[in-house]
Design a protein around this motif. Structure first.
Motif: not given
Length: 392
Positions: A148-162
């Motif tokens: 979902l395009p609107e979730k892109a930033t959230e998903v990206f930042e969560t992955a960076l935390e991991l």
């Protein structure tokens, strides 16, 4: 100091050596490779039957899915495999400790099967401690999944935390697959990858429905998105299949591994050649058979100028984590591919992709690549009786 003599030694970077002798020190570092026993002290050479080669490089694994061995039915196709896996995860059939224990057992299995380095995919931190304590080299790929395009930033930042949780071990951020990563998320990963070091490993064209969805927005992936409760009205059919749609979205600053490639064709290979992307291919034949009951058209990829590597995928889609087993399947289905080529895919090419070819992948003095003995060959062909034994 230990010396091993075999019917053949395969240095990989050079021609096989008949009656070759490899000498290593107590740390496993190669001191010499020769076919002249007179250069060594009498009685110090251990004589073996078979061939000696470097330790194997498994460029695609999902260690954290090890607990799901024998829990998903074979041959149901990729969409059903994903649904079954997500259902198991959601049901919480295992605790984190049980998942970690299964991962530790799988890590030991790979060690016993002559694997020395692994490219491993994760979505959680469950395997962190296993990797910290492992005898194997790991490069961990943190998958970003979000269609979902609107979730892109959230998903990206969560992955960076991991990603940060796995440092200082080797780790990078990667897109999962075309059908789980929005264009917006691809762009964020590309921007992140355009500087520094960030190896990419992406699942590619695992089934016909993947291409069908991108071209026509038809097929089983619509059922998957409905199963996940995702509204994908925004997505419009493309004039190109999945691979041709995402190649322009990938960085040209990193090595990119395309994994599985079950439905990749010659037109796709030629399409990639039009772009300045640093593409490598990874084949996981046992998992392809387990999920889709088919194999990629391997012959299409040979002599195209690309690096080819091998992987095992996970125990959720394979009954063992063994690179020799993957080679056996390929040699049976594609008998024209000789063991010299298969061994290069299983060792040197994987080391080059992972960036560890200075120490692993070939038998050369000064390197510490691990030594494998492959026995039970028939005129240098892998048979059902062929086995691998670690010599170091």
């Amino acid at each position: 100091m230990k010396s091993f003599k075999a019917d053949y030694v395969f240095p990989i970077y050079a021609d096989p050596i008949k009656n070759g002798i490899v000498t290593i020190d107590d740390t496993g570092k190669i001191l010499s490779i020769t076919d002249d026993p007179s250069t060594l002290a009498p009685g110090t050479i251990q004589e073996l039957s078979g061939i000696i080669c470097p330790g194997f490089i498994n460029t695609h694994c999902h260690l954290e899915l090890s607990f799901y061995k024998d829990k998903i039915a074979q041959g149901g196709g990729l969409v059903n495999f994903i649904k079954d896996l997500l259902t198991l995860r959601k049901a919480g059939v295992a605790t984190d400790d049980e998942m970690a224990e299964a991962a530790a057992n799988a890590d030991q299995e790979m060690y016993d099967n002559g694997i020395v380095a692994v490219g491993d995919i994760i979505n959680t931190a469950i395997t962190k401690k296993v990797k910290q304590q492992s005898k194997l080299y790991y490069h961990t790929f943190v998958e970003a999944l979000g269609f979902l395009p609107e979730k892109a930033t959230e998903v990206f930042e969560t992955a960076l935390e991991l990603v940060e949780q796995f440092k200082p071990m080797q780790v990078s951020l990667t897109p999962h697959a075309p059908y789980t990563v929005s264009k917006e998320l691809f762009k964020l990963i590309k921007k992140h990858s355009d500087t520094g070091k960030n190896l990419i490993s992406i699942h590619n064209q695992e089934c016909e429905d993947e291409n069908k969805f991108y071209r026509y927005k038809l097929g089983g992936f619509n059922d998957l998105y409905e199963h996940l409760g995702l509204n994908i009205d925004y997505f419009k059919p493309q004039a190109r299949n999945s691979l041709q749609s995402i190649i322009p979205l990938l960085t040209n600053n990193q090595e990119v591994l395309l994994v599985h490639n079950t439905c990749t064709n010659l037109k796709d290979i030629y399409f990639i050649k039009r772009f300045d992307r640093r593409i490598h291919w990874c084949f996981c034949p046992n998992a392809n058979i387990f999920i889709e009951n088919r194999l990629p058209k391997i012959n299409l990829f040979i002599d195209q100028g690309f690096n080819i590597t091998l992987g095992t995928d996970s125990l959720a889609s394979n009954n063992k984590l063994c690179i020799l087993s993957e080679m056996r399947v390929l040699q049976k289905k594609f008998p024209s591919i000789g063991i010299e080529t298969l061994l290069k895919w299983a060792t040197q090419n994987g080391a080059e992709y992972l960036g560890i070819s200075d120490t692993k992948g070939t038998l050369e003095p000064g390197k510490n690549p691990g030594l494998n003995l492959i026995s039970g060959l028939d005129d240098l062909r892998i048979t059902a009786e062929s086995t691998v034994t670690r010599l170091d």
